[in-house]
Design a protein around this motif. Structure first.
Motif, mmCIF file in Angstrom:
data_model
loop_
_atom_site.group_PDB
_atom_site.id
_atom_site.type_symbol
_atom_site.label_atom_id
_atom_site.label_comp_id
_atom_site.label_asym_id
_atom_site.label_seq_id
_atom_site.Cartn_x
_atom_site.Cartn_y
_atom_site.Cartn_z
ATOM 1 N N LEU A 153 -35.036 -22.349 -27.619
ATOM 2 C CA LEU A 153 -34.130 -22.725 -26.530
ATOM 3 C C LEU A 153 -32.865 -23.357 -27.084
ATOM 4 C CD1 LEU A 153 -33.530 -23.077 -23.515
ATOM 5 C CD2 LEU A 153 -34.775 -25.242 -23.594
ATOM 6 N N ASP A 154 -33.018 -24.223 -28.069
ATOM 7 C CA ASP A 154 -31.861 -24.882 -28.666
ATOM 8 C C ASP A 154 -30.943 -23.858 -29.333
ATOM 9 O OD1 ASP A 154 -30.600 -27.506 -29.388
ATOM 10 O OD2 ASP A 154 -30.894 -26.713 -31.407
ATOM 11 N N LYS A 155 -31.517 -22.911 -30.037
ATOM 12 C CA LYS A 155 -30.716 -21.860 -30.667
ATOM 13 C C LYS A 155 -30.006 -21.006 -29.625
ATOM 14 C CE LYS A 155 -33.551 -21.337 -34.862
ATOM 15 N NZ LYS A 155 -34.413 -20.410 -35.632
ATOM 16 N N ALA A 156 -30.727 -20.675 -28.558
ATOM 17 C CA ALA A 156 -30.140 -19.828 -27.524
ATOM 18 C C ALA A 156 -28.972 -20.516 -26.828
ATOM 19 C CB ALA A 156 -31.207 -19.444 -26.498
ATOM 20 N N VAL A 157 -29.110 -21.810 -26.560
ATOM 21 C CA VAL A 157 -28.033 -22.553 -25.897
ATOM 22 C C VAL A 157 -26.787 -22.573 -26.765
ATOM 23 C CG1 VAL A 157 -27.325 -24.839 -25.093
ATOM 24 C CG2 VAL A 157 -29.567 -23.952 -24.478
ATOM 25 N N LYS A 158 -26.965 -22.678 -28.095
ATOM 26 C CA LYS A 158 -25.817 -22.669 -29.004
ATOM 27 C C LYS A 158 -25.284 -21.251 -29.206
ATOM 28 C CE LYS A 158 -28.016 -25.015 -32.200
ATOM 29 N NZ LYS A 158 -28.290 -25.736 -33.467
ATOM 30 N N LYS A 159 -26.157 -20.272 -29.146
ATOM 31 C CA LYS A 159 -25.745 -18.885 -29.352
ATOM 32 C C LYS A 159 -24.946 -18.353 -28.164
ATOM 33 C CE LYS A 159 -27.687 -14.291 -30.352
ATOM 34 N NZ LYS A 159 -26.899 -14.096 -31.594
ATOM 35 N N PHE A 160 -25.299 -18.824 -26.958
ATOM 36 C CA PHE A 160 -24.600 -18.395 -25.746
ATOM 37 C C PHE A 160 -23.940 -19.615 -25.108
ATOM 38 C CE2 PHE A 160 -28.407 -15.702 -26.230
ATOM 39 C CZ PHE A 160 -27.781 -14.485 -26.452
ATOM 40 N N PRO A 161 -22.730 -19.972 -25.520
ATOM 41 C CA PRO A 161 -22.069 -21.189 -25.027
ATOM 42 C C PRO A 161 -21.570 -21.025 -23.595
ATOM 43 C CG PRO A 161 -20.591 -19.962 -26.448
ATOM 44 C CD PRO A 161 -21.906 -19.240 -26.494
ATOM 45 N N MET A 162 -20.997 -22.093 -23.084
ATOM 46 C CA MET A 162 -20.444 -22.081 -21.727
ATOM 47 C C MET A 162 -19.363 -21.014 -21.625
ATOM 48 S SD MET A 162 -20.181 -26.140 -20.834
ATOM 49 C CE MET A 162 -19.444 -25.757 -19.257
ATOM 50 N N GLY A 163 -19.350 -20.291 -20.498
ATOM 51 C CA GLY A 163 -18.386 -19.222 -20.301
ATOM 52 C C GLY A 163 -18.962 -17.853 -20.576
ATOM 53 N N THR A 164 -20.149 -17.798 -21.179
ATOM 54 C CA THR A 164 -20.792 -16.517 -21.447
ATOM 55 C C THR A 164 -21.276 -15.902 -20.130
ATOM 56 O OG1 THR A 164 -21.542 -17.325 -23.599
ATOM 57 C CG2 THR A 164 -22.628 -15.362 -22.716
ATOM 58 N N PRO A 165 -20.938 -14.629 -19.861
ATOM 59 C CA PRO A 165 -21.420 -13.996 -18.624
ATOM 60 C C PRO A 165 -22.943 -13.997 -18.567
ATOM 61 C CG PRO A 165 -19.673 -12.683 -19.637
ATOM 62 C CD PRO A 165 -20.048 -13.746 -20.628
ATOM 63 N N LYS A 166 -23.488 -14.358 -17.422
ATOM 64 C CA LYS A 166 -24.940 -14.428 -17.228
ATOM 65 C C LYS A 166 -25.596 -15.199 -18.378
ATOM 66 C CE LYS A 166 -25.328 -10.217 -14.478
ATOM 67 N NZ LYS A 166 -26.013 -8.913 -14.325
ATOM 68 N N ARG A 167 -25.049 -16.374 -18.616
ATOM 69 C CA ARG A 167 -25.485 -17.161 -19.773
ATOM 70 C C ARG A 167 -26.974 -17.453 -19.749
ATOM 71 N NH1 ARG A 167 -24.126 -23.509 -20.993
ATOM 72 N NH2 ARG A 167 -24.834 -23.536 -23.167
ATOM 73 N N ARG A 197 -25.285 -33.698 -28.446
ATOM 74 C CA ARG A 197 -25.122 -32.794 -29.576
ATOM 75 C C ARG A 197 -23.797 -32.040 -29.480
ATOM 76 N NH1 ARG A 197 -29.079 -29.881 -28.634
ATOM 77 N NH2 ARG A 197 -27.991 -28.148 -27.661
ATOM 78 N N MET A 198 -23.463 -31.569 -28.279
ATOM 79 C CA MET A 198 -22.217 -30.832 -28.117
ATOM 80 C C MET A 198 -21.011 -31.723 -28.399
ATOM 81 S SD MET A 198 -23.074 -28.580 -24.721
ATOM 82 C CE MET A 198 -21.416 -27.914 -24.677
ATOM 83 N N LYS A 199 -21.079 -32.978 -27.994
ATOM 84 C CA LYS A 199 -19.970 -33.894 -28.256
ATOM 85 C C LYS A 199 -19.817 -34.128 -29.756
ATOM 86 C CE LYS A 199 -18.032 -38.351 -26.933
ATOM 87 N NZ LYS A 199 -17.599 -38.677 -28.291
ATOM 88 N N ALA A 200 -20.934 -34.252 -30.457
ATOM 89 C CA ALA A 200 -20.867 -34.439 -31.900
ATOM 90 C C ALA A 200 -20.236 -33.222 -32.569
ATOM 91 C CB ALA A 200 -22.268 -34.691 -32.460
ATOM 92 N N GLN A 201 -20.576 -32.040 -32.103
ATOM 93 C CA GLN A 201 -19.987 -30.838 -32.669
ATOM 94 C C GLN A 201 -18.491 -30.792 -32.406
ATOM 95 O OE1 GLN A 201 -22.213 -27.677 -30.903
ATOM 96 N NE2 GLN A 201 -23.941 -27.865 -32.311
ATOM 97 N N GLU A 202 -18.070 -31.150 -31.196
ATOM 98 C CA GLU A 202 -16.652 -31.153 -30.879
ATOM 99 C C GLU A 202 -15.903 -32.179 -31.730
ATOM 100 O OE1 GLU A 202 -16.429 -31.840 -26.755
ATOM 101 O OE2 GLU A 202 -17.166 -29.841 -26.181
ATOM 102 N N ASP A 203 -16.515 -33.343 -31.956
ATOM 103 C CA ASP A 203 -15.885 -34.358 -32.804
ATOM 104 C C ASP A 203 -15.722 -33.842 -34.225
ATOM 105 O OD1 ASP A 203 -15.807 -35.983 -30.637
ATOM 106 O OD2 ASP A 203 -17.563 -37.180 -31.188
ATOM 107 N N TRP A 204 -16.742 -33.134 -34.739
ATOM 108 C CA TRP A 204 -16.658 -32.614 -36.094
ATOM 109 C C TRP A 204 -15.559 -31.555 -36.203
ATOM 110 C CZ3 TRP A 204 -17.209 -27.748 -38.194
ATOM 111 C CH2 TRP A 204 -17.258 -27.686 -39.589
#
Length: 286
Positions: A153-167, A197-204
């Motif tokens: 699930l964690d991999k899938a959420v990162k593989k298909f980010p926000m904005g992906t059609p039928k995410r 986690r997403m905020k940490a990635q954006e900060d990096w």
């Protein structure tokens, strides 16, 4: 048949009587409304006259405030304000009474707005609490997720980010062992961790885009490393001409590159000459 006919006639008579009563009540209610409208109109005219003050004098209450009282107060309230204003001793006392009526009306309107807002917030909180309890109930009824499923699930959420059609459909298809509803429930259950986690990635990513700090003086040099002394000996020093003392030093940035190039050519020539002399000597010995 006669009994059935009699019952039918009685039922029709009862319905007609009820209709007549209803019509009479509606007529009485209409008359009462019309009478109340006339009384309200009369009281409004009375209040307007009291607010206007005596002829030739300044108004006791502004036209806007007067109309606000006339349009906002019901018949009983209009009568009370008009009666008190009429019984007031003097224009000043009447003006103060009318101003107090306006202030009371404004306060009552504020209280109504605050009451409606409180009711709205209570209803919103109740809906949120209901949704929260429903979510907790559904999560409790759901089969426990395994570590492998959570990793998928964690991999899938990162593989298909926000904005992906039928995410979420794609996320569920990637996990494979869970339905779409179960995926949505689990993501909502752990959305706090995902957000962190997403905020940490954006900060990096933001930090990676920043210009690297200068680590040494060499990073800010305006010219190449050609302002050094080159010490030569033998034929290389001799090819530079007299007075060189085997040392080449440059004083200006523009001459640095040309001098260095000359020094390198002379050194190469000296090396070549030495190699040729060595080859000739080897031939002679042979």
């Amino acid at each position: 048949e006669e009994e059935e006919q009699r019952r039918k006639e009685e039922e029709d008579a009862r319905r007609r009587a009820e209709d007549e009563v209803a019509k009479a009540a509606a007529a009485e209610a209409k008359k009462a409304r019309e009478a109340e409208k006339k009384l309200i109109k009369k009281e409004r005219q009375r209040l307007r006259g009291l607010a206007a003050g005596e002829e030739g004098q300044q108004r006791l209450l502004s036209e806007d405030d007067t109309e606000k009282l006339c349009q906002s107060l019901d018949l009983q309230q209009l009568q009370q304000v008009s009666d008190k204003a009429a019984q007031a001793a003097g224009s000043d006392a009447r003006a103060q009474l009318l101003a107090a009526a306006v202030a009371e009306l404004q306060q009552r309107e504020k209280d109504e707005v605050r009451h409606k807002e409180e009711k709205r917030k209570e209803a919103e909180a109740a809906l949120k609490d209901m949704a929260k309890r429903d979510h907790a109930k559904r999560v409790a009824a759901m089969r426990e997720w395994t570590d492998d499923e959570l990793r998928m699930l964690d991999k899938a959420v990162k593989k298909f980010p926000m904005g992906t059609p039928k995410r979420w459909e794609q996320v569920a298809a990637y996990v494979r062992t869970r339905t779409l509803d179960e995926v949505l429930l689990m993501v909502k259950e752990h959305q706090g961790a995902s957000s962190t986690r997403m905020k940490a990635q954006e900060d990096w990513k933001g930090a990676a885009k920043k210009r690297a700090d200068v680590a040494s003086e060499a990073d800010t040099r305006d010219s190449a490393f050609t302002d050094v002394q080159v010490n030569l000996a033998g034929q290389a020093a001799a090819s530079l001409g007299p007075g060189s003392n085997g040392t080449s030093s440059n004083s200006t940035p523009n001459s640095k590159r040309s001098s260095t190039a000359g020094t390198q050519s002379a050194a190469a020539a000296a090396v070549n000459g030495t190699s040729t002399s060595a080859a000739t000597s080897s031939t002679s010995n042979g």
